[in-house]
Write a protein that holds these residues in place. Sequence first.
Motif, PDB file in Angstrom:
ATOM      1  N   ASP A  69      -9.287  10.020  13.290  1.00 38.67           N
ATOM      2  CA  ASP A  69     -10.890   9.775  13.274  1.00 38.67           C
ATOM      3  C   ASP A  69     -11.045   8.506  12.576  1.00 38.67           C
ATOM      4  OD1 ASP A  69     -13.628   9.492  12.704  1.00 38.67           O
ATOM      5  OD2 ASP A  69     -14.010  11.703  12.004  1.00 38.67           O
ATOM      6  N   ASP A  70     -11.408   7.353  12.873  1.00 42.30           N
ATOM      7  CA  ASP A  70     -11.583   6.064  12.521  1.00 42.30           C
ATOM      8  C   ASP A  70     -12.563   5.974  11.338  1.00 42.30           C
ATOM      9  OD1 ASP A  70      -9.547   4.915  14.044  1.00 42.30           O
ATOM     10  OD2 ASP A  70     -10.714   4.221  15.608  1.00 42.30           O
ATOM     11  N   ASN A  71     -13.773   6.960  11.611  1.00 40.46           N
ATOM     12  CA  ASN A  71     -14.792   6.825  10.781  1.00 40.46           C
ATOM     13  C   ASN A  71     -14.570   7.859   9.397  1.00 40.46           C
ATOM     14  OD1 ASN A  71     -16.500   5.068  12.001  1.00 40.46           O
ATOM     15  ND2 ASN A  71     -16.584   6.454  13.769  1.00 40.46           N
ATOM     16  N   ALA A  72     -13.391   8.570   9.561  1.00 36.26           N
ATOM     17  CA  ALA A  72     -13.383   9.628   8.537  1.00 36.26           C
ATOM     18  C   ALA A  72     -13.368   9.110   6.868  1.00 36.26           C
ATOM     19  CB  ALA A  72     -11.821  10.414   8.673  1.00 36.26           C
ATOM     20  N   VAL A  73     -12.723   7.748   6.779  1.00 35.41           N
ATOM     21  CA  VAL A  73     -12.452   7.287   5.575  1.00 35.41           C
ATOM     22  C   VAL A  73     -13.451   6.125   5.231  1.00 35.41           C
ATOM     23  CG1 VAL A  73     -11.032   6.457   3.736  1.00 35.41           C
ATOM     24  CG2 VAL A  73     -10.075   8.261   5.098  1.00 35.41           C
ATOM     25  N   ARG A  74     -14.505   6.034   4.694  1.00 34.61           N
ATOM     26  CA  ARG A  74     -15.407   4.946   4.684  1.00 34.61           C
ATOM     27  C   ARG A  74     -15.283   4.376   3.238  1.00 34.61           C
ATOM     28  NH1 ARG A  74     -18.275   4.560   9.541  1.00 34.61           N
ATOM     29  NH2 ARG A  74     -19.775   2.961   8.717  1.00 34.61           N
ATOM     30  N   CYS A  75     -14.887   5.143   2.262  1.00 37.26           N
ATOM     31  CA  CYS A  75     -14.910   4.785   0.769  1.00 37.26           C
ATOM     32  C   CYS A  75     -13.980   3.503   0.517  1.00 37.26           C
ATOM     33  CB  CYS A  75     -14.522   6.040  -0.033  1.00 37.26           C
ATOM     34  SG  CYS A  75     -12.843   6.727   0.358  1.00 37.26           S
ATOM     35  N   PRO A  76     -13.963   2.946  -0.546  1.00 35.97           N
ATOM     36  CA  PRO A  76     -12.889   1.923  -0.956  1.00 35.97           C
ATOM     37  C   PRO A  76     -11.208   2.606  -0.882  1.00 35.97           C
ATOM     38  CG  PRO A  76     -14.919   1.803  -2.450  1.00 35.97           C
ATOM     39  CD  PRO A  76     -15.032   3.012  -1.596  1.00 35.97           C
ATOM     40  N   VAL A  77     -10.594   1.847  -0.125  1.00 31.67           N
ATOM     41  CA  VAL A  77      -9.051   2.372  -0.120  1.00 31.67           C
ATOM     42  C   VAL A  77      -8.250   1.198  -0.647  1.00 31.67           C
ATOM     43  CG1 VAL A  77      -7.199   2.793   1.368  1.00 31.67           C
ATOM     44  CG2 VAL A  77      -9.417   3.752   1.772  1.00 31.67           C
ATOM     45  N   LYS A  78      -7.717   1.485  -1.862  1.00 32.08           N
ATOM     46  CA  LYS A  78      -6.431   0.629  -2.420  1.00 32.08           C
ATOM     47  C   LYS A  78      -5.025   0.857  -1.774  1.00 32.08           C
ATOM     48  CE  LYS A  78      -4.970  -1.253  -7.056  1.00 32.08           C
ATOM     49  NZ  LYS A  78      -5.625  -1.435  -8.258  1.00 32.08           N
ATOM     50  N   VAL A  79      -4.375  -0.074  -1.003  1.00 29.90           N
ATOM     51  CA  VAL A  79      -3.210   0.352  -0.626  1.00 29.90           C
ATOM     52  C   VAL A  79      -2.264  -0.477  -1.322  1.00 29.90           C
ATOM     53  CG1 VAL A  79      -1.658  -0.186   1.396  1.00 29.90           C
ATOM     54  CG2 VAL A  79      -4.312   0.406   1.659  1.00 29.90           C
ATOM     55  N   VAL A  80      -1.261   0.247  -2.155  1.00 29.21           N
ATOM     56  CA  VAL A  80      -0.206  -0.264  -3.140  1.00 29.21           C
ATOM     57  C   VAL A  80       1.160  -0.135  -2.520  1.00 29.21           C
ATOM     58  CG1 VAL A  80       0.566   0.130  -5.305  1.00 29.21           C
ATOM     59  CG2 VAL A  80      -1.752   0.607  -4.776  1.00 29.21           C
ATOM     60  N   ALA A  81       1.833  -1.345  -2.436  1.00 26.81           N
ATOM     61  CA  ALA A  81       3.385  -1.264  -2.100  1.00 26.81           C
ATOM     62  C   ALA A  81       3.931  -1.534  -3.164  1.00 26.81           C
ATOM     63  CB  ALA A  81       3.374  -2.390  -0.895  1.00 26.81           C
ATOM     64  N   VAL A  82       5.391  -1.392  -3.342  1.00 28.11           N
ATOM     65  CA  VAL A  82       6.439  -1.526  -4.150  1.00 28.11           C
ATOM     66  C   VAL A  82       7.531  -2.696  -3.476  1.00 28.11           C
ATOM     67  CG1 VAL A  82       7.885  -0.416  -5.808  1.00 28.11           C
ATOM     68  CG2 VAL A  82       6.014   0.716  -4.977  1.00 28.11           C
ATOM     69  N   ALA A  83       7.553  -3.676  -4.541  1.00 31.36           N
ATOM     70  CA  ALA A  83       8.272  -4.643  -3.902  1.00 31.36           C
ATOM     71  C   ALA A  83       9.729  -4.456  -3.454  1.00 31.36           C
ATOM     72  CB  ALA A  83       8.269  -5.984  -4.753  1.00 31.36           C
ATOM     73  N   ASP A  84      10.324  -3.695  -4.213  1.00 28.03           N
ATOM     74  CA  ASP A  84      11.872  -3.161  -4.183  1.00 28.03           C
ATOM     75  C   ASP A  84      11.940  -1.661  -3.476  1.00 28.03           C
ATOM     76  OD1 ASP A  84      10.860  -1.795  -6.505  1.00 28.03           O
ATOM     77  OD2 ASP A  84      12.838  -1.731  -7.276  1.00 28.03           O
ATOM     78  N   ASP A  85      10.803  -1.383  -2.770  1.00 28.85           N
ATOM     79  CA  ASP A  85      10.817  -0.025  -2.090  1.00 28.85           C
ATOM     80  C   ASP A  85      11.576  -0.271  -0.816  1.00 28.85           C
ATOM     81  OD1 ASP A  85      10.552   2.396  -0.628  1.00 28.85           O
ATOM     82  OD2 ASP A  85       8.561   2.312  -0.876  1.00 28.85           O
ATOM     83  N   VAL A  86      12.734   0.360  -0.499  1.00 31.10           N
ATOM     84  CA  VAL A  86      13.509   0.152   0.540  1.00 31.10           C
ATOM     85  C   VAL A  86      13.242   1.294   1.480  1.00 31.10           C
ATOM     86  CG1 VAL A  86      15.469  -0.987  -0.750  1.00 31.10           C
ATOM     87  CG2 VAL A  86      15.677   1.626  -0.443  1.00 31.10           C
ATOM     88  N   MET A  87      12.662   2.602   1.182  1.00 30.90           N
ATOM     89  CA  MET A  87      12.166   3.489   1.944  1.00 30.90           C
ATOM     90  C   MET A  87      11.287   3.210   2.905  1.00 30.90           C
ATOM     91  SD  MET A  87      13.149   6.877  -0.458  1.00 30.90           S
ATOM     92  CE  MET A  87      12.713   8.150   1.113  1.00 30.90           C
ATOM     93  N   VAL A  88      10.083   2.619   2.155  1.00 30.18           N
ATOM     94  CA  VAL A  88       8.839   2.126   2.808  1.00 30.18           C
ATOM     95  C   VAL A  88       8.434   0.889   2.378  1.00 30.18           C
ATOM     96  CG1 VAL A  88       6.398   2.610   3.377  1.00 30.18           C
ATOM     97  CG2 VAL A  88       7.957   4.672   2.874  1.00 30.18           C
ATOM     98  N   PRO A  89       9.023  -0.048   3.088  1.00 28.90           N
ATOM     99  CA  PRO A  89       8.922  -1.293   2.596  1.00 28.90           C
ATOM    100  C   PRO A  89       7.379  -1.920   2.715  1.00 28.90           C
ATOM    101  CG  PRO A  89      10.903  -1.335   3.672  1.00 28.90           C
ATOM    102  CD  PRO A  89      10.072   0.038   4.041  1.00 28.90           C
ATOM    103  N   PRO A  90       6.975  -2.984   1.967  1.00 33.31           N
ATOM    104  CA  PRO A  90       5.899  -3.494   2.105  1.00 33.31           C
ATOM    105  C   PRO A  90       5.226  -3.823   3.421  1.00 33.31           C
ATOM    106  CG  PRO A  90       6.915  -4.610   0.144  1.00 33.31           C
ATOM    107  CD  PRO A  90       7.669  -3.736   0.875  1.00 33.31           C
ATOM    108  N   PRO A  91       6.087  -4.216   4.250  1.00 32.51           N
ATOM    109  CA  PRO A  91       5.442  -4.511   5.574  1.00 32.51           C
ATOM    110  C   PRO A  91       5.039  -3.237   6.422  1.00 32.51           C
ATOM    111  CG  PRO A  91       7.272  -5.924   5.462  1.00 32.51           C
ATOM    112  CD  PRO A  91       7.262  -5.093   4.006  1.00 32.51           C
ATOM    113  N   ALA A  92       5.659  -2.141   6.127  1.00 31.09           N
ATOM    114  CA  ALA A  92       5.221  -0.776   6.887  1.00 31.09           C
ATOM    115  C   ALA A  92       3.879  -0.211   5.834  1.00 31.09           C
ATOM    116  CB  ALA A  92       6.426   0.168   6.508  1.00 31.09           C
ATOM    117  N   VAL A  93       3.871  -0.776   4.670  1.00 32.98           N
ATOM    118  CA  VAL A  93       2.731  -0.088   3.889  1.00 32.98           C
ATOM    119  C   VAL A  93       1.391  -0.953   4.348  1.00 32.98           C
ATOM    120  CG1 VAL A  93       1.688  -0.004   1.566  1.00 32.98           C
ATOM    121  CG2 VAL A  93       3.966   0.359   1.999  1.00 32.98           C
ATOM    122  N   TRP A  94       1.584  -2.085   4.697  1.00 32.62           N
ATOM    123  CA  TRP A  94       0.383  -2.857   5.292  1.00 32.62           C
ATOM    124  C   TRP A  94      -0.075  -2.549   6.513  1.00 32.62           C
ATOM    125  CZ3 TRP A  94      -0.017  -3.671   0.523  1.00 32.62           C
ATOM    126  CH2 TRP A  94       0.519  -4.579  -0.171  1.00 32.62           C
TER     127      TRP A  94
END
Length: 289
Positions: free
Chosen positions: A219-244
């Motif tokens: 549902d594209d409309n399910a989340v309408r509140c502010p969303v902060k997306v946090v990546a970790v620079a040295d995360d090899v499991m879910v690297p920042p490009p996947a987080v974005w």
Amino acid sequence: MKHLRLAETRATQEPLTIEADGAVLAGRLYRPAHAPTAAIVIHGATGVPQGYYKPFAEWLTREGYACLTYDYRDFGASASGPLKESKATMAIWGRLDQPAAQAALEAAVPGAPVWAIGHSLGGLMLPFQGDAARRLSRVITVASGPVHFSDHPLRYKPVTAAFWYGAGPAATAICGYLPGKALGLGPNLPAGVYWQWRRWCTTPGFNACDVGADLPAPDDNAVRCPVKVVAVADDVMVPPPAVWRLMQLYPEAHKSQLTLRPADFGLKKIGHIGMFNGKNAATWPAIIA
């Protein structure tokens, strides 16, 4: 009377039983000393028991927030019965258990704005949660993204290759569950969780392969509140490009981004799990800011 008033203004912790569509989940509710600024449900990562988030939850209460941690069905403190008989999947954890935990928090702390902090899997499933997602006032995702095998850095690919194509599927087929402890990978997991996790991380489009089967259309409309997306620079499991890429799941939300870099906090490493380790508490104010 003085001692009674002091006791009433201390932060508290208490177990909380969560009913989740036929399953009973074990949770722990953390209350601050005074009326909370917000009530926060922590949706954990796959294979990470709620106890790992305890130092973070206790810190949140000192900052004035109520907080709920819990374990998904057939895992951690919510485990019951032989694991090989579990019918749990990642979709069930996200579609049923996460909204149930949020509802339990809302009932326990009525009137407070409700936030969700989702670690890894915990930040991926909100578009499938309908009204529960619409009731949120803020979402913070940490190291969460629709990762594919090809996203991992070259040095980490042998590890994931073994997990998805070698010892992981072989051991799960033999045991009827993922024997994480025996493989040195952490807690054991239900087979349905492992197989779906494997399918999502080795299929282009991630969990889109299960939409119409285990998952409803997002549902594209399910989340309408502010969303902060946090990546970790040295995360090899879910690297920042996947987080974005996660931000594509929240098209109607006002989104912000943050990259946690170890050197910025005087740390040598953080990784996929490390930000919630008490040793890395220096990152916590940045996560919730």
